[in-house]
Write an enzyme that holds these catalytic residues in place. Structure first.
Site, PDB file in Angstrom:
ATOM      1  N   HIS A  34       0.868  -1.178   0.000  1.00  0.00           N
ATOM      2  CA  HIS A  34       0.000   0.000   0.000  1.00  0.00           C
ATOM      3  C   HIS A  34       0.906   1.230   0.000  1.00  0.00           C
ATOM      4  O   HIS A  34       1.809   1.349   0.835  1.00  0.00           O
ATOM      5  CB  HIS A  34      -0.878  -0.050   1.249  1.00  0.00           C
ATOM      6  CG  HIS A  34      -1.442   1.264   1.688  1.00  0.00           C
ATOM      7  ND1 HIS A  34      -2.222   2.055   0.886  1.00  0.00           N
ATOM      8  CD2 HIS A  34      -1.349   1.922   2.883  1.00  0.00           C
ATOM      9  CE1 HIS A  34      -2.579   3.131   1.551  1.00  0.00           C
ATOM     10  NE2 HIS A  34      -2.060   3.084   2.763  1.00  0.00           N
ATOM     11  N   ASP A  40     -28.986 -20.354  16.179  1.00  0.00           N
ATOM     12  CA  ASP A  40     -30.232 -21.105  16.293  1.00  0.00           C
ATOM     13  C   ASP A  40     -30.173 -22.285  15.333  1.00  0.00           C
ATOM     14  O   ASP A  40     -29.563 -22.217  14.263  1.00  0.00           O
ATOM     15  CB  ASP A  40     -31.455 -20.227  16.035  1.00  0.00           C
ATOM     16  CG  ASP A  40     -31.481 -19.598  14.649  1.00  0.00           C
ATOM     17  OD1 ASP A  40     -30.441 -19.612  13.949  1.00  0.00           O
ATOM     18  OD2 ASP A  40     -32.539 -19.076  14.260  1.00  0.00           O
ATOM     19  N   TYR A  80      -6.072   9.061   1.568  1.00  0.00           N
ATOM     20  CA  TYR A  80      -6.191   9.655   2.889  1.00  0.00           C
ATOM     21  C   TYR A  80      -4.952  10.511   3.150  1.00  0.00           C
ATOM     22  O   TYR A  80      -3.901  10.328   2.521  1.00  0.00           O
ATOM     23  CB  TYR A  80      -6.377   8.607   3.988  1.00  0.00           C
ATOM     24  CG  TYR A  80      -5.227   7.651   4.193  1.00  0.00           C
ATOM     25  CD1 TYR A  80      -4.119   7.991   4.963  1.00  0.00           C
ATOM     26  CD2 TYR A  80      -5.274   6.375   3.636  1.00  0.00           C
ATOM     27  CE1 TYR A  80      -3.079   7.103   5.169  1.00  0.00           C
ATOM     28  CE2 TYR A  80      -4.241   5.467   3.830  1.00  0.00           C
ATOM     29  CZ  TYR A  80      -3.144   5.833   4.592  1.00  0.00           C
ATOM     30  OH  TYR A  80      -2.116   4.954   4.784  1.00  0.00           O
TER      31      TYR A  80
END
Length: 808
Positions: free
Chosen positions: A225, A534, A252
């Site tokens: 990156h 469940d 960013y």
């Protein structure tokens, strides 16, 4: 206090250090951390990570991890230097699509209790003066986000652990894991051996290499990156900027005193096999910067922050860190080697939260959080294939900042798992989406001419993605005539042996000691009473049960609790079998015409099972329905699946039979109020809060979680899963939205869909018990707008159960 078991942690990055801190704080002080590199600049991703902590996430668990990271690191310092700077976070939109997504993200933050604001372009520029407000349509500001100092936070936590008795050793590359009798007994490094009762792999991008030492597939890909720093910018002097995300350009930004750091995800995926990390010189996790890959990112950065045009990139790296096929961490215990635990693919953002959950899991036996989305056991075996892991992990990298719809499937590799009905479904124009590797039809173009299509209302643009009004028509036809649903992808196992019944009785909440031919809905609980899952349990014989489970995590849990004497065995049957759900008022007419078995209500009541023949096909027929209509689940072996489909299809034509997909299925199950585990209910909820108390038999004897439920009831529950309805048919919410009462956040939506039969939007939500009374007015925030809703009595459809128990 005794020091607890002997623990070895592999890796002194921020995760290993955080775990050492959390474990020693809980009294496990016989702990050794082994690091192959130096302390604390280990050479892993913690050594170069820019330290951004953004808390907003679609997953509530990940948000909670990040919130704890903020709180913990915000209170830490190292030699007087802070480990966290709460500079705030700012996300900006440069497209209408992103602006809408910021409103959705604001909803997630609100639902998770994270303070945030949607702001105008001018205020974005006030918060970040380098930003050109003319390029921005709006922003999303989270004041509590900030910057962690990964190395300082790691060392600060390590020092606390050392102060309690832990040892940290550098230059200790683990080359072997010792075991005996199915348990880990120690690890071997290049310098010697270390005895251990528990080994924790926190090796990050080296995780797959350690996994090979214990025959464990770690589905993780190290990925480069790009991160660059500019030359000094005089205007930054004395300025504190929020961390900034420009997701439309996959960027960013953060400030480094007088420079700007820029992280980019817009380049091509650059994976590196874990075994090749550190083959060159220098920091193992830092590869040489590739300027050509950064050109578009730099242009987009200058476009948003024009003053960057006055400087240049002075330095950069292609920094490695971990990606997984679904972008989530890998947490849990080895399925076949007791005591070997994994905490990998954890970003700085979530490091402290993950460490706390892992420490609780180890010390208390419960993680204190819903970890099903992070559990190491969550993957199907086919999803562990190296080519699959590589393809999906690369796509996870590509999609880091993408606006991803909740129904959106990855495109490759597909199709992978198909039911025996796949060819027939394709011929009917099935629109497939993928889950767990399975291709699942959501609607069929062959039904486009059904007159019921005209009755289906339009919906808003976001909810209309991966949707067709055909799905609504299919639901109406299933209510009026009969439909075939492919239920093959629902996971199932057989539990057999003389100890099968006592084993299942101990594991589950309901009474299973019934005659063969019975089917029972029941729950798996944690020791603290939380609903792990469940199940539907069919007793096929005295020592043979078919159990419908929710995934691999359930199988892992059951296997870990099998009796040591071999009196009960578990065998998964999903791959070799298939299932058609035949449901609707005319289901009995179709089925009875094909069989000599009596399928009348008297001969085969609700929640009963029989072995039968449907035409030439031997089936296990179970009279139950997840859509609230008369019908059966019909199971057979995979080799006879197409014959079963064709037999039912041919016999059903005169009754107007159709094939129906998941859209109809989801709508019909919400109309009946049936819970979806993992979405509506998790281990964070008990049965009474979730409206599942009917599946608990406290008088049947011991079962896991029973003691924790003592004294609890629906009346004592302080929060409840609650049915809401929205009259506006256009405003179809999809889940995770915040719910407001009297203008204040009060809960959050779990499942939602349009109820085609009841003519209302349905949303189930967790709310304080006092707000769960029918008639209570509420609001659901959807993309920044408040939609009126009201609490409704459930189930909305057929509360008397006359349809599902029909004798006609």
């Amino acid at each position: 206090m005794p020091p607890g078991p002997r623990v070895v942690v592999i890796g002194a990055g921020i995760v290993g250090c955080a775990l050492a801190d959390e474990l020693t704080e809980r009294g496990w002080t016989d702990l050794t951390v082994l690091e192959q590199g130096d302390l604390f600049t280990t050479g892993g991703s913690s050594s170069h990570a820019p330290g951004l902590v953004f808390q907003t996430n679609a997953c509530r668990t990940m948000t909670e991890f990040a919130r704890y990271t903020v709180a913990k690191y915000g209170a830490l310092d190292l030699d007087g230097a802070p480990c966290f700077r709460q500079v705030g976070g700012l996300e900006v939109a440069t497209t209408p699509e992103r602006l809408a997504d910021l409103k959705r993200r604001h909803g997630w933050a609100t639902a998770s209790g994270v303070e945030s604001r949607l702001i105008e372009p001018g205020e974005c520029a006030v918060l970040h003066p380098m930003l050109d407000p003319a390029k921005v349509l709006g922003g999303f500001h989270i004041p509590s986000d900030g910057l962690a100092g990964p190395l300082r936070a790691a060392e600060a936590q390590a020092r606390r652990a050392i102060g309690r008795g832990a040892k940290f050793l550098a230059g200790q590359k683990v080359v072997g894991v010792e075991r005996a009798g199915g348990r880990v007994t120690g690890v071997t490094t290049g310098t010697g051996s270390f005895r251990a009762d528990i080994v924790l792999s926190c090796a990050g991008m080296w995780g797959p290499v350690l996994g090979e030492l214990v025959d464990l597939a770690i589905p993780l890909v190290p990925m480069a990156h790009q991160y660059a720093r500019t030359a000094p910018l005089p205007q930054l002097t004395g300025m504190t900027l929020p961390i900034l995300r420009h997701q439309d350009a996959d960027l960013y930004f953060r400030e480094h005193v007088d420079r700007i750091g820029i992280g980019a995800y817009g380049h091509r995926p650059m994976p590196l096999p874990a075994e090749e990390i550190g083959a060159g010189e220098g920091m193992p996790s830092e590869l040489a910067f590739t300027p050509a890959d950064f050109e578009e990112s730099w242009a987009a950065a200058v476009d948003l922050l024009p003053s960057l045009g006055e400087t240049k990139v002075e330095e950069g790296i292609n920094g490695l860190f971990s990606f997984t096929p679904d972008g989530m961490p890998l947490l849990g215990e080895h399925p076949d080697l007791d005591g070997f635990w994994v905490a990998e693919a954890v970003w700085i953002t979530h490091s402290a939260g993950v460490a706390r959950a892992m420490a609780r899991w180890l010390v208390d036996g419960q993680p204190g959080a819903d970890l099903h989305g992070c559990d190491l056991a969550r993957f199907e075996r086919v999803q562990l294939a190296p080519d699959y892991v590589m393809a999906r992990s690369c796509q996870s990298f590509v999609e880091v900042y993408d606006v991803v719809h909740p129904l959106q499937s990855m495109e490759e590799p597909r199709p992978l798992r198909t039911s025996p009905f796949y060819e027939r479904q394709s011929a009917l124009g099935a629109f497939f989406l993928e889950a767990g590797g399975w291709e699942r039809p959501h609607w069929y173009e062959a039904n486009a001419n059904l007159p019921e299509v005209a009755l289906i209302p339009e919906r808003n643009d976001w909810a209309a993605r991966y949707w067709s009004p055909i799905g609504g028509a299919e639901a109406l036809v299933a209510r009026r005539r009969v439909a075939m649903f492919d239920m093959t992808s629902l996971k199932r196992v057989e539990v057999t042996g003389p100890g099968a019944l006592p084993f299942l009785q101990t594991m589950t909440t309901n009474q299973l000691d019934k005659k063969p031919g019975s089917v029972t809905y029941t729950l798996l609980l944690d020791e603290d009473g939380g609903v792990r899952s469940d199940l539907t349990v069919a007793r096929l014989g005295a020592e043979r049960f078919q159990v419908g489970v929710n995934g691999n995590i359930d199988i892992d849990w059951l296997r870990r609790h099998l009796p040591g004497d071999g009196a009960a065995q578990i065998h998964e049957t999903t791959p070799g079998t298939c299932c058609v759900g035949l449901w609707g008022p005319l289901a009995r007419a179709v089925l009875q015409s094909l069989s000599t078995t009596d399928f009348s209500h008297r001969a085969m009541g609700y929640f009963k099972t029989k072995q039968a023949y449907v035409g030439l096909v031997p089936v296990t027929a179970m009279r139950l329905s997840y859509v609230g209509e008369l019908g059966w689940e019909l199971y057979t072996s995979a080799d006879l699946g197409r014959e079963l489909w064709d037999t039912l299809w041919d016999a059903g034509r005169k009754h107007g039979i159709i094939a129906a997909g998941r859209d109809a299925f989801s709508s019909m199950r919400l109309e009946k109020g049936y819970r979806l585990w993992g979405t509506d209910v998790t281990a964070e909820h008990d049965p009474y809060e979730a409206g599942l108390g009917f599946a608990v038999r406290m008088d049947k004897g011991y079962f896991i979680g029973r003691d924790a439920l003592a004294g609890r009831s629906a009346e004592t529950a302080t929060r409840k899963l609650t049915c809401l309805t929205v009259d506006d048919p256009y405003s179809v919410v999809l889940g995770k939205e915040p719910v407001f009462a009297d203008g204040r956040p009060a809960g959050y939506v779990t499942s939602a869909a349009y109820g085609y039969t009841v003519g209302k939007n349905i949303a189930y939500a967790w709310l304080p018990a006092e707000l769960s009374m029918p008639g209570t007015p509420l609001e659901i925030e959807y993309f920044g707008e408040r939609i009126p809703a009201v609490v409704a009595s459930e189930p909305l459809f057929d509360p008397g159960m006359t349809r599902i128990r029909s004798a006609v």
